[in-house]
Design a protein around this motif. Structure first.
Motif, mmCIF file in Angstrom:
data_model
loop_
_atom_site.group_PDB
_atom_site.id
_atom_site.type_symbol
_atom_site.label_atom_id
_atom_site.label_comp_id
_atom_site.label_asym_id
_atom_site.label_seq_id
_atom_site.Cartn_x
_atom_site.Cartn_y
_atom_site.Cartn_z
ATOM 1 N N LEU A 96 -9.036 4.410 1.212
ATOM 2 C CA LEU A 96 -7.841 3.733 1.944
ATOM 3 C C LEU A 96 -7.057 4.978 2.566
ATOM 4 C CD1 LEU A 96 -5.998 1.681 -0.853
ATOM 5 C CD2 LEU A 96 -7.528 0.956 0.865
ATOM 6 N N ARG A 138 -7.705 -3.815 5.165
ATOM 7 C CA ARG A 138 -6.506 -4.763 5.017
ATOM 8 C C ARG A 138 -5.431 -3.918 4.047
ATOM 9 N NH1 ARG A 138 -10.867 -6.238 2.038
ATOM 10 N NH2 ARG A 138 -10.467 -6.871 -0.151
ATOM 11 N N TYR A 139 -6.047 -2.851 3.485
ATOM 12 C CA TYR A 139 -5.036 -2.131 2.653
ATOM 13 C C TYR A 139 -4.773 -0.793 3.146
ATOM 14 C CZ TYR A 139 -6.721 -5.574 -0.813
ATOM 15 O OH TYR A 139 -7.060 -6.658 -1.743
ATOM 16 N N MET A 142 -1.753 1.831 1.897
ATOM 17 C CA MET A 142 -1.269 1.160 0.407
ATOM 18 C C MET A 142 -1.911 2.063 -0.572
ATOM 19 S SD MET A 142 -1.418 -2.923 1.461
ATOM 20 C CE MET A 142 -0.539 -3.417 0.179
ATOM 21 N N ASP A 143 -2.482 3.215 -0.384
ATOM 22 C CA ASP A 143 -2.996 3.894 -1.346
ATOM 23 C C ASP A 143 -2.072 4.520 -2.310
ATOM 24 O OD1 ASP A 143 -2.305 5.369 0.949
ATOM 25 O OD2 ASP A 143 -3.133 7.276 0.064
ATOM 26 N N ILE A 148 -3.140 -2.197 -5.765
ATOM 27 C CA ILE A 148 -4.085 -2.347 -4.823
ATOM 28 C C ILE A 148 -5.391 -1.307 -5.090
ATOM 29 C CG2 ILE A 148 -4.560 -1.569 -2.271
ATOM 30 C CD1 ILE A 148 -2.870 -3.824 -2.550
#
Length: 203
Positions: A96, A138-139, A142-143, A148
């Motif tokens: 990510l 898509r993430y 968002m790490d 997630i």
């Protein structure tokens, strides 16, 4: 980590504990040369959190430098050849943070080549199955979301399970090893108690 580079044209960098690179003497220098030669990167693993952060930083640096970074999501070898739950930190956070695709790889029969606890491996070739790249863009960004990270890790583990055909166990391999060690200790204690009871009854 020694088998995968043999089937790829590009170098794959893995992490290894720093002690492999700093042991003194001739044996230490030979060990360090071997690990460098097979693409291992030293990481100081003192302190669990510090080790994890160092591994993530190393992975990001390798990918941002245009390299391939290899990581074992289970965090340790399987104690029995089954596939265990992936740890949601390293793999997902590196993917990510960099936006790099994740390529799932299944290593087949490694537990037969070098069973846990055995120093000398058997001379046989492992199976290696490489899956299609997984895109987690898509993430992106968002790490910091643990849900997630868990989702990304579980998706990768599912693909590895499909490639390997292994039975999946939804606990961490470290927990399984601890359970096996406790069961082995309990069995030994039971045997000792049985021997002591027989000796007492025979006295």
């Amino acid at each position: 980590s020694f088998f995968l580079p043999a089937v790829l044209d590009r170098k794959v960098t893995f992490i290894a504990k720093a002690e492999y690179f700093t042991t003194p003497g001739v044996k230490g220098r030979l060990t360090a040369a071997f690990f460098k030669g097979v693409g291992q990167l030293p990481v100081d693993r003192s302190g669990a959190r510090g080790a994890g952060e160092a591994a993530i930083k190393a992975g990001i640096e390798v990918i941002e430098g245009g390299g391939l970074f290899g990581i074992y999501p289970e965090g340790t070898r399987s104690p029995d050849g089954r596939l265990y739950r992936g740890k949601p930190g390293g793999l997902a956070r590196v993917a990510l943070a960099t936006g790099a695709p994740v390529i799932p790889v299944a290593m087949i029969d490694t537990e037969k080549i070098q069973p846990p606890g055995k120093v000398v491996p058997k001379l046989m070739r492992p199976g290696i199955r490489i899956g299609k790249p997984l895109d987690f863009s898509r993430y992106q960004g968002m790490d910091g979301d643990r849900f997630i990270l868990r989702s990304v890790t579980d998706e990768v583990m599912y693909e590895i399970m499909k490639l390997s055909g292994q039975e999946y166990v939804d606990i961490y391999a470290t927990a399984a090893k601890r359970q096996l060690a406790e069961a082995e200790k309990a069995a030994k204690e039971a045997v000792k108690a049985e021997i002591a009871a027989r000796e007492e009854s025979g006295a």
